[in-house]
Write an enzyme that holds these catalytic residues in place. Sequence first.
Site, PDB file in Angstrom:
ATOM      1  N   HIS A   1       0.830  -1.200   0.000  1.00 51.19           N
ATOM      2  CA  HIS A   1       0.000   0.000   0.000  1.00 51.19           C
ATOM      3  C   HIS A   1       0.870   1.259   0.000  1.00 51.19           C
ATOM      4  CE1 HIS A   1      -4.121  -1.661   1.436  1.00 51.19           C
ATOM      5  NE2 HIS A   1      -3.577  -2.394   0.495  1.00 51.19           N
TER       6      HIS A   1
ATOM      7  N   TYR B  43      -9.290   5.392   7.491  1.00 51.68           N
ATOM      8  CA  TYR B  43      -9.465   5.729   8.901  1.00 51.68           C
ATOM      9  C   TYR B  43     -10.513   6.844   8.950  1.00 51.68           C
ATOM     10  CZ  TYR B  43      -5.243   3.091  10.101  1.00 51.68           C
ATOM     11  OH  TYR B  43      -4.319   2.079  10.292  1.00 51.68           O
TER      12      TYR B  43
ATOM     13  N   PRO C 294      -4.768  -0.567  18.733  1.00 52.86           N
ATOM     14  CA  PRO C 294      -4.462  -0.926  17.340  1.00 52.86           C
ATOM     15  C   PRO C 294      -4.563   0.218  16.327  1.00 52.86           C
ATOM     16  CG  PRO C 294      -6.569  -1.869  18.033  1.00 52.86           C
ATOM     17  CD  PRO C 294      -5.968  -1.249  19.241  1.00 52.86           C
TER      18      PRO C 294
ATOM     19  N   LYS D 162       0.711  -0.688  15.374  1.00 55.24           N
ATOM     20  CA  LYS D 162       2.111  -0.804  15.790  1.00 55.24           C
ATOM     21  C   LYS D 162       2.460  -2.081  16.562  1.00 55.24           C
ATOM     22  CE  LYS D 162       3.889   2.711  13.981  1.00 55.24           C
ATOM     23  NZ  LYS D 162       3.854   2.166  12.638  1.00 55.24           N
TER      24      LYS D 162
ATOM     25  N   TYR E 140       3.779   6.178  10.838  1.00 53.38           N
ATOM     26  CA  TYR E 140       2.943   5.063  10.385  1.00 53.38           C
ATOM     27  C   TYR E 140       3.779   4.028   9.632  1.00 53.38           C
ATOM     28  CZ  TYR E 140      -1.305   2.701   8.768  1.00 53.38           C
ATOM     29  OH  TYR E 140      -2.288   1.773   8.535  1.00 53.38           O
TER      30      TYR E 140
HETATM   31  P1  RFL Z   1       1.093 -12.841  20.951  1.00 57.97           P
HETATM   32  O1  RFL Z   1       0.718 -12.790  19.513  1.00 57.97           O
HETATM   33  O2  RFL Z   1       0.033 -12.594  21.960  1.00 57.97           O
HETATM   34  O3  RFL Z   1       1.769 -14.250  21.205  1.00 57.97           O
HETATM   35  C1  RFL Z   1       2.067 -14.702  22.521  1.00 57.97           C
HETATM   36  C2  RFL Z   1       2.060 -16.218  22.493  1.00 57.97           C
HETATM   37  O4  RFL Z   1       2.416 -16.720  23.780  1.00 57.97           O
HETATM   38  C3  RFL Z   1       1.547 -17.786  24.112  1.00 57.97           C
HETATM   39  N1  RFL Z   1       1.534 -17.917  25.587  1.00 57.97           N
HETATM   40  C4  RFL Z   1       2.202 -18.871  26.264  1.00 57.97           C
HETATM   41  N2  RFL Z   1       2.974 -19.889  25.845  1.00 57.97           N
HETATM   42  C5  RFL Z   1       3.513 -20.721  26.778  1.00 57.97           C
HETATM   43  N3  RFL Z   1       3.293 -20.565  28.106  1.00 57.97           N
HETATM   44  C6  RFL Z   1       2.524 -19.552  28.575  1.00 57.97           C
HETATM   45  N4  RFL Z   1       2.316 -19.419  29.889  1.00 57.97           N
HETATM   46  C7  RFL Z   1       1.939 -18.647  27.623  1.00 57.97           C
HETATM   47  N5  RFL Z   1       1.131 -17.557  27.744  1.00 57.97           N
HETATM   48  C8  RFL Z   1       0.908 -17.137  26.489  1.00 57.97           C
HETATM   49  C9  RFL Z   1       0.228 -17.404  23.498  1.00 57.97           C
HETATM   50  O5  RFL Z   1      -0.629 -18.528  23.305  1.00 57.97           O
HETATM   51  C10 RFL Z   1       0.689 -16.786  22.178  1.00 57.97           C
HETATM   52  O6  RFL Z   1       0.789 -17.731  21.144  1.00 57.97           O
HETATM   53  O7  RFL Z   1       2.281 -11.820  21.275  1.00 57.97           O
HETATM   54  P2  RFL Z   1       3.533 -11.337  20.375  1.00 57.97           P
HETATM   55  O8  RFL Z   1       4.211 -12.514  19.747  1.00 57.97           O
HETATM   56  O9  RFL Z   1       4.284 -10.402  21.220  1.00 57.97           O
HETATM   57  O10 RFL Z   1       2.870 -10.549  19.140  1.00 57.97           O
HETATM   58  C11 RFL Z   1       2.194  -9.325  19.371  1.00 57.97           C
HETATM   59  C12 RFL Z   1       1.056  -9.144  18.349  1.00 57.97           C
HETATM   60  O11 RFL Z   1       0.241 -10.305  18.351  1.00 57.97           O
HETATM   61  C13 RFL Z   1       0.169  -7.920  18.667  1.00 57.97           C
HETATM   62  O12 RFL Z   1       0.958  -6.835  19.077  1.00 57.97           O
HETATM   63  C14 RFL Z   1      -0.647  -7.480  17.420  1.00 57.97           C
HETATM   64  O13 RFL Z   1      -1.587  -8.456  17.073  1.00 57.97           O
HETATM   65  C15 RFL Z   1      -1.359  -6.147  17.693  1.00 57.97           C
HETATM   66  N6  RFL Z   1      -2.206  -5.713  16.565  1.00 57.97           N
HETATM   67  C16 RFL Z   1      -1.680  -5.101  15.449  1.00 57.97           C
HETATM   68  N7  RFL Z   1      -0.350  -4.930  15.338  1.00 57.97           N
HETATM   69  C17 RFL Z   1       0.182  -4.381  14.185  1.00 57.97           C
HETATM   70  O14 RFL Z   1       1.416  -4.202  14.115  1.00 57.97           O
HETATM   71  N8  RFL Z   1      -0.585  -4.017  13.108  1.00 57.97           N
HETATM   72  C18 RFL Z   1      -1.933  -4.172  13.133  1.00 57.97           C
HETATM   73  O15 RFL Z   1      -2.584  -3.885  12.133  1.00 57.97           O
HETATM   74  C19 RFL Z   1      -2.536  -4.696  14.346  1.00 57.97           C
HETATM   75  N9  RFL Z   1      -3.862  -4.863  14.426  1.00 57.97           N
HETATM   76  C20 RFL Z   1      -3.593  -5.897  16.625  1.00 57.97           C
HETATM   77  C21 RFL Z   1      -4.402  -5.450  15.532  1.00 57.97           C
HETATM   78  C22 RFL Z   1      -4.191  -6.521  17.725  1.00 57.97           C
HETATM   79  C23 RFL Z   1      -5.554  -6.680  17.750  1.00 57.97           C
HETATM   80  N10 RFL Z   1      -6.087  -7.327  18.888  1.00 57.97           N
HETATM   81  C24 RFL Z   1      -6.998  -8.395  18.814  1.00 57.97           C
HETATM   82  C25 RFL Z   1      -5.481  -7.120  20.174  1.00 57.97           C
HETATM   83  C26 RFL Z   1      -5.761  -5.605  15.548  1.00 57.97           C
HETATM   84  C27 RFL Z   1      -6.356  -6.185  16.684  1.00 57.97           C
HETATM   85  C28 RFL Z   1      -7.859  -6.283  16.687  1.00 57.97           C
HETATM   86  C1  PHB Z   2      -5.932  -4.690  10.401  1.00 62.87           C
HETATM   87  O1  PHB Z   2      -5.886  -4.898   9.161  1.00 62.87           O
HETATM   88  O2  PHB Z   2      -6.298  -5.563  11.200  1.00 62.87           O
HETATM   89  C2  PHB Z   2      -5.532  -3.367  10.920  1.00 62.87           C
HETATM   90  C3  PHB Z   2      -4.951  -2.438  10.066  1.00 62.87           C
HETATM   91  C4  PHB Z   2      -4.596  -1.196  10.569  1.00 62.87           C
HETATM   92  C5  PHB Z   2      -4.832  -0.887  11.885  1.00 62.87           C
HETATM   93  C6  PHB Z   2      -5.381  -1.822  12.757  1.00 62.87           C
HETATM   94  C7  PHB Z   2      -5.747  -3.075  12.262  1.00 62.87           C
HETATM   95  O3  PHB Z   2      -4.520   0.349  12.354  1.00 62.87           O
END
Ligand code: RFL
Ligand code: PHB
Length: 393
Positions: free
Chosen positions: A72, A202, A294, A298, A386
């Site tokens: 993008h 957005y 989110p 980041k 961003y």
């Molecule tokens: P995770 O992905 O939570 O993985 C942690 C892992 O540890 C396991 N675990 C254990 N394993 C063994 N023993 C234990 N006691 C344990 N406790 C937990 C879990 O099962 C899991 O598999 O953390 P990690 O690796 O630090 O990754 C972080 C990302 O997942 C998170 O920051 C992003 O998803 C946030 N996020 C976004 N980030 C972006 O950079 N761009 C985005 O567009 C974006 N959109 C989002 C998001 C997060 C969202 N939610 C649901 C919070 C959109 C949403 C809706």
């Molecule tokens: C997504 O595609 O899940 C997404 C993209 C941008 C954001 C948050 C979530 O700022």
Amino acid sequence: MRTTVGIIGGGPAGLLLARLLHRAGIACVVLESRTRAHAEGRQRAGMLEQGTVDALRATGAADRLDAEGLVHHGIELRFDGERHRLDFPALTGGRTVTIYAQTEIVKDLVALQLADGPPLLFEAEALAVERPQSETPVVRFRHEGRERTLHCAWVAGCDGSHGVARNAFPDAADGRTYAHDYPYSWLGVTAEVPPSCDELIYARHARGFALHSMRSPHVSRLYLQVPRGTSLRDWPDERIWDELAARFAVDADWSLRRGPITARSVTRMRSVVHEPMRHGRLVLAGDAAHIVPPTGAKGLNLAVSDVRILARAFAELHDRGSTRLLDGYSDLCLRRVWQATRFSYDMTRMLHAQPDGDAFDHRMQLARLRRITASRHAAAELAANYTGLPLSP
Ligand code: RFL
Ligand code: PHB
């Protein structure tokens, strides 16, 4: 079991760290509490900074990303019935972002690790990290109905926001958790319908924020600001689409495509930073150390930059016997973490309707948005954040 680096958590942070260490010739073991299907299926992030894409490429984990990722060149801001595009390459000297789902990154990294990588144990739940300040820390974990121990030289807590690694940090005077709660949540849906846009939208609306994202040319991902404590029961599909259409409405000719919703969830919005990110021979990375709302996209990108820095630090110890980079790990990461925390906070505050907001708040948000769309300098500042600040800002 024995290894050099015991990694708790098989999310993006833990899996990428394992890949980087494996390539540097450093032994490690990954413990993941959930099943493979669960770890691979969690719907989350979608937007990758260039540095994240480069890091995945450098580990040989980007074949599918390169084939299927959507590059993008900008985003759209919508407010007051108007559309404004930010052109990232023009504003940043050529930088872009890539849409590729976190579920796919996890699948790609799991496949590589199971094919030729270090051990990755599913349904292996870490219970506690013991003796983090000694030279022989131990992870106690449960696997196949038995309690076992993993003896390590170092432990990396990559176990997300509900993990256990953090519990091994003392509540000492030099350690602290900074937290901020936002008074709203996001209702996120995945829909089997081609996106109604080429780039992310957005939208700031008096009824609340809305985001149009995507997963592929055939699958849309959409988000709505909802009150905290919202139940999915109150949001039948028809209501979700009507609300999205109202918030994305513009004066120009544009309409929202509707389709079957295949996944839905409600996510709380908060900012959390734990300081420091290292205690003895235990280091934290990713959501285990910090959470951002989110809006700035980041979270995943921060997790990746943490483990890039961490892998470099372990390589320096392995190759030269120096702990210099490990000693600086927490400070270096936190500088970047606080920049991303600030950006996510500002984006969130600028785009969400404050539940108790008065007319003054509303005017301030519009003034901020107008400044970004009127001033190249202000737009460039948003675009730089961003698309991703340098590894050591
Ligand atoms: P995770 O992905 O939570 O993985 C942690 C892992 O540890 C396991 N675990 C254990 N394993 C063994 N023993 C234990 N006691 C344990 N406790 C937990 C879990 O099962 C899991 O598999 O953390 P990690 O690796 O630090 O990754 C972080 C990302 O997942 C998170 O920051 C992003 O998803 C946030 N996020 C976004 N980030 C972006 O950079 N761009 C985005 O567009 C974006 N959109 C989002 C998001 C997060 C969202 N939610 C649901 C919070 C959109 C949403 C809706
Ligand atoms: C997504 O595609 O899940 C997404 C993209 C941008 C954001 C948050 C979530 O700022």
